[in-house]
Design an enzyme around this catalytic site. Sequence first.
Site, PDB file in Angstrom:
ATOM      1  N   ARG A 225       0.851  -1.187   0.000  1.00 36.05           N
ATOM      2  CA  ARG A 225       0.000   0.000   0.000  1.00 36.05           C
ATOM      3  C   ARG A 225       0.887   1.237   0.000  1.00 36.05           C
ATOM      4  O   ARG A 225       1.894   1.294   0.721  1.00 36.05           O
ATOM      5  CB  ARG A 225      -0.924   0.016   1.229  1.00 36.05           C
ATOM      6  CG  ARG A 225      -1.991  -1.072   1.225  1.00 36.05           C
ATOM      7  CD  ARG A 225      -3.069  -0.773   0.186  1.00 36.05           C
ATOM      8  NE  ARG A 225      -4.106  -1.787   0.165  1.00 36.05           N
ATOM      9  CZ  ARG A 225      -4.126  -2.835  -0.639  1.00 36.05           C
ATOM     10  NH1 ARG A 225      -3.129  -3.023  -1.493  1.00 36.05           N
ATOM     11  NH2 ARG A 225      -5.122  -3.698  -0.613  1.00 36.05           N
ATOM     12  N   HIS A 273       1.061  -0.315 -10.424  1.00 36.07           N
ATOM     13  CA  HIS A 273       0.129  -1.148  -9.658  1.00 36.07           C
ATOM     14  C   HIS A 273      -0.190  -2.449 -10.413  1.00 36.07           C
ATOM     15  O   HIS A 273      -1.355  -2.795 -10.622  1.00 36.07           O
ATOM     16  CB  HIS A 273      -1.160  -0.388  -9.349  1.00 36.07           C
ATOM     17  CG  HIS A 273      -1.849  -0.918  -8.114  1.00 36.07           C
ATOM     18  ND1 HIS A 273      -2.514  -0.117  -7.210  1.00 36.07           N
ATOM     19  CD2 HIS A 273      -1.971  -2.186  -7.618  1.00 36.07           C
ATOM     20  CE1 HIS A 273      -3.027  -0.849  -6.244  1.00 36.07           C
ATOM     21  NE2 HIS A 273      -2.706  -2.113  -6.473  1.00 36.07           N
TER      22      HIS A 273
END
Length: 310
Positions: A225, A273
Site C-alpha cells: 500500500r 500497480h
Amino acid sequence: MTVNVLFSARAELWPEYRPLLSKGLLDAGLDFDLATEIPPEKVDYVVYAPNGGLSDFRPFGRLKAVLSLWAGVESITDNETLNVPLARMVDHGLTEGMTEWVVGHALRYHLGMDKHITSQDGIWIPEAPPLASQRRILILGLGALGESAARALAALNFKVTGWSRTQKNIPGIKSLSGTKDLKQALSQAEIVVLLLPETPATENILDTQSLALLPQGAKIINPGRGPLIDDDALLAALNSGQVGHATLDVFRTEPLPPDHPYWNHPNVTVTPHIASETRPVTAAQVICENIRRGERGEPFLHLVDRDLGY
C-alpha cells in the site's frame, strides 16, 4: 429458495464475471439470481468492489454478507452502514502473481542485474553476488501474500525474516512482532518487502526514523500500500544513499502524477500497480465458495476484523 446475488463493481467486469460466477453457483447446487440490478430489500449477497458505486447498505434489509473482489478493504471498513460480515479477497491467483513479482524483484536486487542491463560500457568487472543464503530479506506483513512470498524466498535459501503486528508461527520462517522486534529486523534487512494492510497503525511504517535503522544501501520493494511509506522520508533517504534503491508499485495517489519526483529519480523503479491482480477465474471460485458456505450455515472465509481494519 432463490439466492439473490448483486454484482456491484465496474460495469466492464460484468461480462467476464457473469459466466464464471454463474457456473460456480450452479456447481454449488444453488438456485440463484445473479444480476447488476436487484431491489436492495431482496439482495442476499453483494459481490463488491469499492469503485462500483455502492456505499449505502442501509436499504439491504436481508443482506447476509458483502464479498469483496479486492484484497484491500481500507476504503470500506469504516462504513457505518455496513453491519453484516465483510469478506476480503484472498485469491490463490492473486497470491501466485504477487509471489512471482516479489521474488523477481528481490532476485533483481540480489544479483545486481540493473548494473549489467543498463551499463553495457565495455568495462569487464567480474564481481559475483553473494549466495542467497548470505542475503537477509525482511517481509513486513505475514498475511496470505506475505507468507507466500516469504516461503518462496526461503525456498531459494534467502535468510528470510517476517514481521507482523501479531505474532505468527510459520515453519521455516523467523517470525517477529511488536515494536522492539521491528527495530531489530530493520537493522539487519538488506532488502525490505512491504505487504502490510493499510491501517492507522501501519501508515508511514517506513519513515525517517525507521529508514535510518536500515543498513546503508538497503533496497525497498513495496507492492503493498502506498501510505505504508513516508514519501518525503524515502526520497531523502534515497538522496543520501541510506536507501540504495526502491521499487514501488503502489502510491498514495494513483495513477502516480507525471510530475511526481519518483518518476525521474535514478534510484526508483515505478511500476503501475501491476504486482498482482485479482484473476476473475480464481476470484469467482472464492466468491462462490463463500456463498455456498453462507447458505449451508458454515463459517465464511477471509472475514475482515473491522477493529483491526483487515
